[in-house]
Design a protein around this motif. Structure first.
Motif, mmCIF file in Angstrom:
data_model
loop_
_atom_site.group_PDB
_atom_site.id
_atom_site.type_symbol
_atom_site.label_atom_id
_atom_site.label_comp_id
_atom_site.label_asym_id
_atom_site.label_seq_id
_atom_site.Cartn_x
_atom_site.Cartn_y
_atom_site.Cartn_z
ATOM 1 N N ALA A 253 103.046 -5.841 99.682
ATOM 2 C CA ALA A 253 102.961 -7.235 100.255
ATOM 3 C C ALA A 253 101.619 -7.154 101.194
ATOM 4 C CB ALA A 253 104.178 -7.635 101.141
ATOM 5 N N ILE A 254 100.655 -7.864 100.811
ATOM 6 C CA ILE A 254 99.333 -7.753 101.330
ATOM 7 C C ILE A 254 98.901 -6.095 101.059
ATOM 8 C CG2 ILE A 254 97.756 -8.237 103.291
ATOM 9 C CD1 ILE A 254 99.551 -10.420 103.964
ATOM 10 N N HIS A 255 98.915 -5.592 102.166
ATOM 11 C CA HIS A 255 98.558 -4.192 102.481
ATOM 12 C C HIS A 255 99.722 -3.058 102.502
ATOM 13 C CE1 HIS A 255 94.368 -4.915 101.891
ATOM 14 N NE2 HIS A 255 94.603 -5.827 102.830
ATOM 15 N N ALA A 256 101.051 -3.739 102.693
ATOM 16 C CA ALA A 256 102.155 -2.821 103.330
ATOM 17 C C ALA A 256 102.628 -2.581 102.074
ATOM 18 C CB ALA A 256 103.083 -3.669 104.387
ATOM 19 N N PRO A 257 103.303 -1.287 101.615
ATOM 20 C CA PRO A 257 104.258 -0.868 100.263
ATOM 21 C C PRO A 257 105.809 -1.335 100.717
ATOM 22 C CG PRO A 257 103.730 1.012 101.835
ATOM 23 C CD PRO A 257 103.020 -0.115 102.576
ATOM 24 N N ILE A 258 106.143 -1.910 99.514
ATOM 25 C CA ILE A 258 107.753 -2.106 99.578
ATOM 26 C C ILE A 258 108.252 -0.985 98.466
ATOM 27 C CG2 ILE A 258 109.424 -3.537 98.951
ATOM 28 C CD1 ILE A 258 107.643 -5.986 99.286
ATOM 29 N N LEU A 259 109.102 -0.011 99.051
ATOM 30 C CA LEU A 259 109.623 1.094 98.290
ATOM 31 C C LEU A 259 110.998 0.714 97.763
ATOM 32 C CD1 LEU A 259 108.963 3.982 100.713
ATOM 33 C CD2 LEU A 259 107.373 2.749 98.905
ATOM 34 N N VAL A 260 110.930 0.566 96.315
ATOM 35 C CA VAL A 260 112.384 0.136 95.668
ATOM 36 C C VAL A 260 112.740 1.269 94.771
ATOM 37 C CG1 VAL A 260 113.228 -1.435 94.289
ATOM 38 C CG2 VAL A 260 111.329 -2.134 95.649
ATOM 39 N N THR A 261 114.336 1.513 94.976
ATOM 40 C CA THR A 261 115.031 2.433 93.925
ATOM 41 C C THR A 261 116.250 1.820 93.615
ATOM 42 O OG1 THR A 261 114.262 4.461 95.306
ATOM 43 C CG2 THR A 261 116.267 4.422 93.838
#
Length: 548
Positions: free
Chosen positions: A141-149
């Motif tokens: 999201a722009i420069h922030a990572p979204i971690l998904v499992t």
């Protein structure tokens, strides 16, 4: 004439005045008598009657039920527009305004979703120890990572978080949070993200890691597309050379342009041959990593290793620098590509002990074509469905009454094999429209809402049609649609028993589509009851009046 609020006329006295006026309606002179006795104006008395009629009619009519129905309807509408319709806050506000629902401001809607997201968790909690196979990925999201499992079998989102970075330590904390919520890993499939793989191995050092086939071979198939474009470009050059040769007049010019055409023709033949050879070898490579052979035999690690090694040597022999450079890192990871076939060998031993060998081959082929039917276009889908039905009929003839049980066993075992993390890309595709609608300015509370929506919505197509991910994970059917369950959970989190009101905000003040009710409420507000204490010359000069 001056109007003031009479402190001696408390609510009980006013109720008594209304009762007298109600009982003596139509009796000549009674209204004047009541007004004189209480030293009020007849206008004020009639306005008290109007207010009483309005309140009693609203109380004893169906309009209250209509209000409550619309009130609950708009709660559902807000969440459906945001989560099911992927609408932005500006679009939702415009829709509510068009439907004459209040409040409808963007700030109010933002607070509703923010409060709802705060009441929802970012990590699923299981009541007991649950073994799952992780599929993990990251998007931005722009420069922030979204971690998904997610869980590989049910596709339920287990944990989703907006992180500050995607380092190994951040991923380690991510997986440890899952363990604290009673999830334990059988293995994980993902791409080769350094932080992701290192964090997983630090948190789950004894579990398997499966290299995602899509990411492993993507660059090689991209080279195939490059060779295809180059082949078409050389074909155009050959056509141009042929047209130029046809337009030549002199013998010297004909000889020169003939040489140009022959050069273009050789280049075109070379480019087409290289493309055809690579396309054929990649088709063989795709078949080599199938779980079974064309005859239904489950593959072993050694067989797959020998086939891949031979195919890599043949691809490298194409004498194309781009292909050789792309293939080199893939050849170094051949051991990672064979990890799923360890599971295949173990399953083959289990199935051979229960299912007759010939029937097992038929059931494996039926599963293979059924699996392929969900990943193919219409024409190929029909082919796979015909093949599936044919092999199922063959197995049915051999197994008789045991067919249904053994077929379910084979399918369940083969479905448990994980070779790719492509299902997590489906979740990424679910999140991206929300990132687009908010221009990348997403918050953790929004991710919590997305997670709840995905886990509780029922699939509309595919082999999971009619089932929600949370149902597949827990084995328990949902009792209501996801929007009803969302409101129930929000109410439960806030300790609210009234299901007609959202617990995280003040009640919605709807404007029902009922002109009569609207007009009466406006009349009651505009005609505030007045009390007349008595006229005086000085008071008559005042232009403002205070409502009783």
């Amino acid at each position: 004439m001056k109007f003031t609020r009479r402190p001696d006329l408390d609510p009980q006295v006013r109720i008594h005045i209304v009762m007298l006026a109600w009982l003596h309606q139509g009796v000549y002179g009674k209204m004047t008598e009541i007004a004189n006795y209480y030293r009020i104006s007849r206008t004020f008395l009639y306005q008290l009657l109007l207010m009483a009629n309005l309140q009693l009619e609203t109380l004893f009519s169906d309009e209250k039920l209509l209000f409550q129905k619309d009130h609950r309807h708009v709660e559902h509408l807000i969440f459906l527009l945001r989560l099911e319709g992927h609408c932005s806050l500006l679009s939702i506000a415009a829709i509510l305004k068009a439907l004459d629902y209040h409040p409808n401001s963007v700030g109010y809607l933002s607070q509703v979703f923010h409060s709802a997201g705060q009441a929802l968790p970012s990590t699923l909690l299981m009541p007991s120890k649950t073994w799952v196979f992780y599929l993990s990925d990251e998007l931005f999201a722009i420069h922030a990572p979204i971690l998904v499992t997610i869980d590989a079998r049910s596709t339920a989102i287990l944990n989703i978080e907006l992180a500050s970075d995607r380092s190994a330590e951040t991923w380690k904390v991510h997986f440890e949070a899952l363990e604290h919520h009673h999830f334990f890993s059988l293995g994980m499939a993902s791409d080769r993200g350094k932080g992701l793989v290192a964090g997983y191995q630090a948190a789950c050092d004894m579990a398997l890691w499966v290299a995602d086939y899509f990411h492993e071979f993507r660059d090689l198939f991209e080279v195939l597309h490059q060779l295809e474009r180059k082949a078409y470009a050389t074909m155009n050059q050959e056509y141009d050379a042929a047209r130029t040769f046809a337009n030549a007049k002199s013998e010297a010019n004909l000889h020169k342009r003939l040489q140009q055409y022959e050069t273009a023709h050789r280049a075109c033949e070379q480019a087409i041959t290289r493309y055809d050879q690579l396309a054929l070898l990649l088709d063989l490579l795709r078949e080599a990593i199938h779980l079974c052979s064309p005859h239904g035999k489950l593959r072993t690690q050694e067989n797959v290793r020998s086939e891949l090694t031979l195919l890599f040597d043949m691809i490298e022999a194409l004498d194309c620098a781009v292909v050789t450079q792309t293939l080199k890192p893939i050849g170094k990871h051949i051991d990672d590509l064979l990890v799923p076939f360890q599971h295949v060998e173990a399953i083959a031993v289990e199935l051979h002990a229960v299912v007759p060998h010939d029937a097992l081959d038929f059931l494996v082929l039926a599963w293979h074509h059924d699996h392929g039917s969900y990943q193919s276009g219409a024409k190929q889908r029909r082919y796979h469905q015909r093949e599936r039905d044919f092999w199922l009929a063959c197995a049915d003839g051999l197994l008789g009454d045991a067919f249904e049980t053994l077929n379910a066993l084979v399918c369940d075992k083969l479905d448990s094999i994980v070779r790719a993390s492509s299902l997590v890309e489906m979740v990424n595709a679910l999140i991206r429209p929300y990132l687009n609608s908010c221009k990348g300015q997403i918050i953790q509370e929004t991710l919590n809402l997305i997670m709840f929506y995905h886990n509780h919505r029922r699939y509309k197509s595919g082999k999971r049609q009619g089932k929600a991910p949370i149902e597949l994970l827990t084995g328990k059917p949902l009792e209501a649609p996801w929007w009803e369950l969302l409101l129930q959970q929000l109410n439960a989190e806030q300790g609210v028993t009234d299901h007609d009101t959202l617990p995280f905000r003040s009640p919605l003040h709807l404007v029902p589509d009922n002109d009569r009710c609207t007009d009466r409420q406006a009349m009651a507000q505009d005609r505030a009851p007045m009390e007349h204490k008595g006229p005086s010359k000085k008071d008559c000069q005042q232009t403002d009046a205070k409502a009783a």
